[in-house]
Write a protein that holds these residues in place. Structure first.
Motif, mmCIF file in Angstrom:
data_model
loop_
_atom_site.group_PDB
_atom_site.id
_atom_site.type_symbol
_atom_site.label_atom_id
_atom_site.label_comp_id
_atom_site.label_asym_id
_atom_site.label_seq_id
_atom_site.Cartn_x
_atom_site.Cartn_y
_atom_site.Cartn_z
ATOM 1 N N UNK A 18 4.501 7.800 0.915
ATOM 2 C CA UNK A 18 5.563 6.842 0.589
ATOM 3 C C UNK A 18 4.971 5.727 -0.262
ATOM 4 N N UNK A 19 5.590 5.483 -1.406
ATOM 5 C CA UNK A 19 5.114 4.444 -2.306
ATOM 6 C C UNK A 19 5.402 3.053 -1.774
ATOM 7 N N UNK A 33 0.094 4.821 -8.901
ATOM 8 C CA UNK A 33 -0.804 4.578 -7.757
ATOM 9 C C UNK A 33 -1.897 5.642 -7.682
ATOM 10 N N UNK A 34 -2.163 6.301 -8.807
ATOM 11 C CA UNK A 34 -3.141 7.390 -8.823
ATOM 12 C C UNK A 34 -4.555 6.924 -8.518
ATOM 13 N N UNK A 35 -4.771 5.580 -8.590
ATOM 14 C CA UNK A 35 -6.115 5.080 -8.267
ATOM 15 C C UNK A 35 -6.433 5.231 -6.781
ATOM 16 N N UNK A 36 -5.449 5.646 -5.978
ATOM 17 C CA UNK A 36 -5.701 5.917 -4.558
ATOM 18 C C UNK A 36 -6.739 7.025 -4.407
ATOM 19 N N UNK A 96 0.820 -1.199 0.000
ATOM 20 C CA UNK A 96 0.000 0.000 0.000
ATOM 21 C C UNK A 96 0.863 1.262 0.000
ATOM 22 N N UNK A 97 0.233 2.357 -0.438
ATOM 23 C CA UNK A 97 0.846 3.669 -0.277
ATOM 24 C C UNK A 97 0.694 4.071 1.184
ATOM 25 N N UNK A 98 1.769 4.543 1.797
ATOM 26 C CA UNK A 98 1.727 4.971 3.193
ATOM 27 C C UNK A 98 1.557 6.494 3.260
ATOM 28 N N UNK A 99 0.603 6.926 4.122
ATOM 29 C CA UNK A 99 0.395 8.353 4.349
ATOM 30 C C UNK A 99 0.657 8.655 5.811
ATOM 31 N N UNK A 100 1.587 9.548 6.056
ATOM 32 C CA UNK A 100 1.968 9.913 7.426
ATOM 33 C C UNK A 100 1.486 11.335 7.717
ATOM 34 N N UNK A 101 0.644 11.473 8.736
ATOM 35 C CA UNK A 101 0.127 12.764 9.138
ATOM 36 C C UNK A 101 0.661 13.198 10.495
ATOM 37 N N UNK A 102 1.241 12.246 11.258
ATOM 38 C CA UNK A 102 1.889 12.600 12.523
ATOM 39 C C UNK A 102 3.324 12.984 12.213
ATOM 40 N N UNK A 103 3.668 14.234 12.554
ATOM 41 C CA UNK A 103 4.939 14.773 12.112
ATOM 42 C C UNK A 103 4.732 15.466 10.772
ATOM 43 N N UNK A 126 -10.563 9.368 -1.083
ATOM 44 C CA UNK A 126 -9.326 8.590 -0.963
ATOM 45 C C UNK A 126 -9.703 7.154 -0.663
ATOM 46 N N UNK A 127 -9.162 6.238 -1.424
ATOM 47 C CA UNK A 127 -9.428 4.810 -1.209
ATOM 48 C C UNK A 127 -8.656 4.359 0.026
ATOM 49 N N UNK A 128 -9.343 4.361 1.173
ATOM 50 C CA UNK A 128 -8.684 4.006 2.426
ATOM 51 C C UNK A 128 -8.203 2.564 2.430
ATOM 52 N N UNK A 129 -8.786 1.707 1.550
ATOM 53 C CA UNK A 129 -8.330 0.315 1.473
ATOM 54 C C UNK A 129 -7.017 0.177 0.715
ATOM 55 N N UNK A 130 -6.586 1.278 0.067
ATOM 56 C CA UNK A 130 -5.345 1.230 -0.704
ATOM 57 C C UNK A 130 -4.200 1.994 -0.045
ATOM 58 N N UNK A 131 -4.448 2.575 1.120
ATOM 59 C CA UNK A 131 -3.378 3.303 1.804
ATOM 60 C C UNK A 131 -3.219 2.784 3.230
ATOM 61 N N UNK A 132 -2.056 2.988 3.771
ATOM 62 C CA UNK A 132 -1.768 2.701 5.178
ATOM 63 C C UNK A 132 -1.621 4.052 5.868
ATOM 64 N N UNK A 133 -2.575 4.379 6.728
ATOM 65 C CA UNK A 133 -2.620 5.691 7.375
ATOM 66 C C UNK A 133 -2.168 5.559 8.820
ATOM 67 N N UNK A 134 -1.158 6.335 9.221
ATOM 68 C CA UNK A 134 -0.627 6.190 10.583
ATOM 69 C C UNK A 134 -1.682 6.486 11.646
#
Length: 615
Positions: free
Chosen positions: A23-24, A88-91, A11-18, A101-109
């Motif tokens: 990240x691909x 990964x634009x299908x996110x 999955x694409x990783x999305x970091x919002x803490x910090x 945003x396809x939450x099933x395709x990303x890893x959200x911290x």
């Protein structure tokens, strides 16, 4: 590797803490460079189902632009995001009205916090590190709508981290020998960054090596409390005193918070953050420290048969002293109208009480630093006395505030007000340029903060004395649209409506202002008395104006009203007081001051003053 973990790794990783990061699956950073693109992704990812409307996003990121221009900016940001995502634009998915945003395709911290999955943060060690990383750290989007959202989210996610820390009982050992005392560190951190300071300060008490338990914040110093945002407030959940369905207390609390957020000089904590502390046996000082606020509101909701009682009190969190309290009684047969009236009145009253408390602090000790808000509070305190000297002093303070922070709208509101008064009372020579400058300063305030009612009100007042009645009323309507519960704006608009010729509506507006602010200042009575004068009800005008504690501004109307009723002895006494308090006063100047659209009330005023001996 397990299948579930393998999917997660792809999955694409999305970091919002910090700092924001994208990240691909291959571990390479694909973070958009544009901060508004980063903010856009954060706004959508933090929604309940990963979807936001286009209109909502435009309001948060481009609130200063016309709808078409904002929509174009949104499309450009989405194009930039898709280019960064590449394969990964299908996110991200869009349609005519929304962005998803396809939450099933990303890893959200953040999901590790909301679902309590500390293992996804590699255990408590990384979780502790996240305490030192603010939500969207370092992002700088200069849009007031986004900043309000960001403040609310930062408070919420910080609370979520603390809750998970408590659950995991993660207590790192701090080398006390190499560290200053907790209190000293708190003060140092808060001095460098008020927002991060509140977060890290509370974190120190949560995880300090001296064994302090979760929530031991009574050691927080007075200096640390004073480093919190001025006029910061949290409304706690009302106590249910009679077993009513919980949604009633929740709804009343939420309505008060919603109404308070319309007062732009208040820093209001979101309901979901204050709700965390409902039912906890904590002192106001502890709760204030954790939420990072100076003031708390609590109260109770009680129903007996068909009668309802709601009680409130405003508390200074640091001293735990009650500043104000009141109760409201209503009838279940009209419960919705009752709740609307109560929440409107309480929000207005709380704003007034918090502002008065902050001005009292300034009166006790002038600001030692040049913070814009402190200078504005000092200016407002000085401005309460309507004299040439205090007018000039207040303007200097507002101008200093504008030099310290050129982007703070309230400075220009204050400058506009003082210039308006300088024109009205003939305190400048020549007076004409002052009124033009009052309009310009109010327009600057609106441009800087188009959602603040006070900027529109200052513009409405300046236009009124330029006798542009249509523009004045339009500005006041915009002010009420921004905040229908601002008692001062209502009273001022009553004056504008009165001189326009609609005196009955004017009386209604001013009396509503008095209900919202039952300890109203003298100038409410002044405007009400003037409305009665315009209606030729001189007896009621005199009764109203005689209720003023300081009759300095009432002497003109009291002189003319008594003279027009044939009471020349009383009229001449008031005329002497008028010239004593305003030695610059002349009929030649004042003939051009009252902004009545119809000249007849102004002519009656001048005739009454002349009959009493004023020249």
């Amino acid at each position: 590797m397990k299948n579930g973990e393998d999917v997660a790794m792809r999955r694409v990783q999305m970091c919002l803490l910090g700092a924001f990061a994208l990240i691909g699956p291959d571990g390479k950073y694909i973070t958009p460079k544009a901060q508004k693109a980063q903010a856009l992704l954060a706004l959508v990812a933090t929604s309940e189902h990963g979807v936001r409307s286009r209109v909502w996003l435009c309001d948060k990121l481009w609130s200063d632009r016309e709808a078409e221009q904002a929509s174009s900016s949104l499309r450009q940001a989405l194009t930039h995001i898709r280019k960064c995502l590449g394969p990964h634009a299908d996110v991200i998915e869009t349609d005519r009205t929304s962005v998803r945003i396809r939450l099933d395709l990303i890893e959200l911290d953040l999901l590790a916090l909301t679902e309590g999955r500390s293992s996804q943060l590699e255990g408590a060690a990384l979780l502790r590190d996240s305490i030192d990383a603010d939500f969207l750290e370092g992002i700088d989007i200069r849009d007031p709508e986004f900043e309000d959202w960001l403040t609310t989210e930062r408070n919420y996610w910080w609370q979520a981290r603390q809750h998970l820390l408590q659950t995991n009982k993660a207590k790192p050992q701090i080398d006390v020998a190499e560290s200053p005392s907790d209190t000293a560190r708190v003060e140092a951190v808060m001095e460098s960054s008020p927002l991060n300071g509140r977060k890290e300060a509370s974190g120190l008490f949560l995880v300090s090596g001296n064994g302090a338990e979760y929530g031991e914040t009574n050691g927080l110093s007075e200096a640390a409390f004073h480093s919190m945002p001025v006029s910061s407030i949290a409304v706690m959940q009302l106590e249910n005193l009679s077993g009513e369905p919980p949604h009633i207390c929740h709804g009343v609390t939420g309505d008060i918070i919603s109404n308070l957020t319309r007062f732009h000089d208040l820093h209001v904590i979101a309901q979901r953050s204050s709700l965390v502390f409902h039912g906890m046996n904590l002192s106001p000082r502890e709760i204030g420290a954790r939420l990072g606020v100076r003031y708390l509101v609590d109260g109770g909701y009680q129903r007996i048969a068909n009668k309802v009682r709601i009680q409130f009190q405003l508390i200074d969190a640091m001293s735990e002293r009650s500043i104000w309290s009141d109760r409201y009684d209503g009838d279940m047969n009209d419960i919705f109208a009752f709740q609307d009236e109560v929440t409107n009145v309480v929000a207005s009253r709380l704003s007034i009480e918090v502002s008065a408390s902050e001005m009292h602090r300034m009166a006790l000790s002038a600001p030692s630093d040049l913070q814009a808000y402190g200078l504005i509070l000092h200016g407002k305190y000085v401005y309460q006395r309507l004299l040439r000297e205090t007018n000039q002093h207040a303007r200097r303070l507002f101008e200093q505030a504008a030099e310290v922070d050129p982007n703070y709208a309230r400075s220009y509101v204050g400058i506009s007000r003082t210039l308006n008064d300088a024109w009205r009372f003939n305190w400048v020579d020549p007076p004409e340029p002052s009124l033009d400058e009052a309009v310009r300063q109010a327009e600057i305030a609106i441009r800087l903060d188009p959602g603040d009612a006070r900027g529109y009100a200052a513009l409405g007042s300046a236009y009124l004395y330029k006798r542009d009645h249509e523009a004045s009323l339009a500005a006041y309507e915009r002010a009420l649209g921004a905040n229908p519960n601002d008692a001062d704006v209502l009273a001022e608009m009553g004056h504008s409506v009165s001189v326009y010729g609609d005196t009955e509506r004017a009386v209604s507006l001013i009396k509503r202002a008095m209900r919202l602010n039952p300890y109203y200042p003298d100038w409410y009575l002044w405007h009400l008395g003037e409305a009665y004068f315009d209606m030729q009800d001189y007896e009621q005008a005199i009764r109203t104006l005689n209720q003023m504690h300081d009759k300095t501004e009432a002497y003109r109307m009291l002189t003319a009203s008594n003279a027009l009723l044939g009471r020349l002895s009383e009229a001449r006494q008031y005329a002497r007081q008028l010239l004593l308090t305003h030695p610059e006063f002349t009929l030649a100047h004042w003939t051009n001051v009252p902004p009545d659209r119809n000249p007849e009330p102004r002519e009656r005023l001048i005739d009454g003053l002349r009959e009493a001996g004023i020249k």
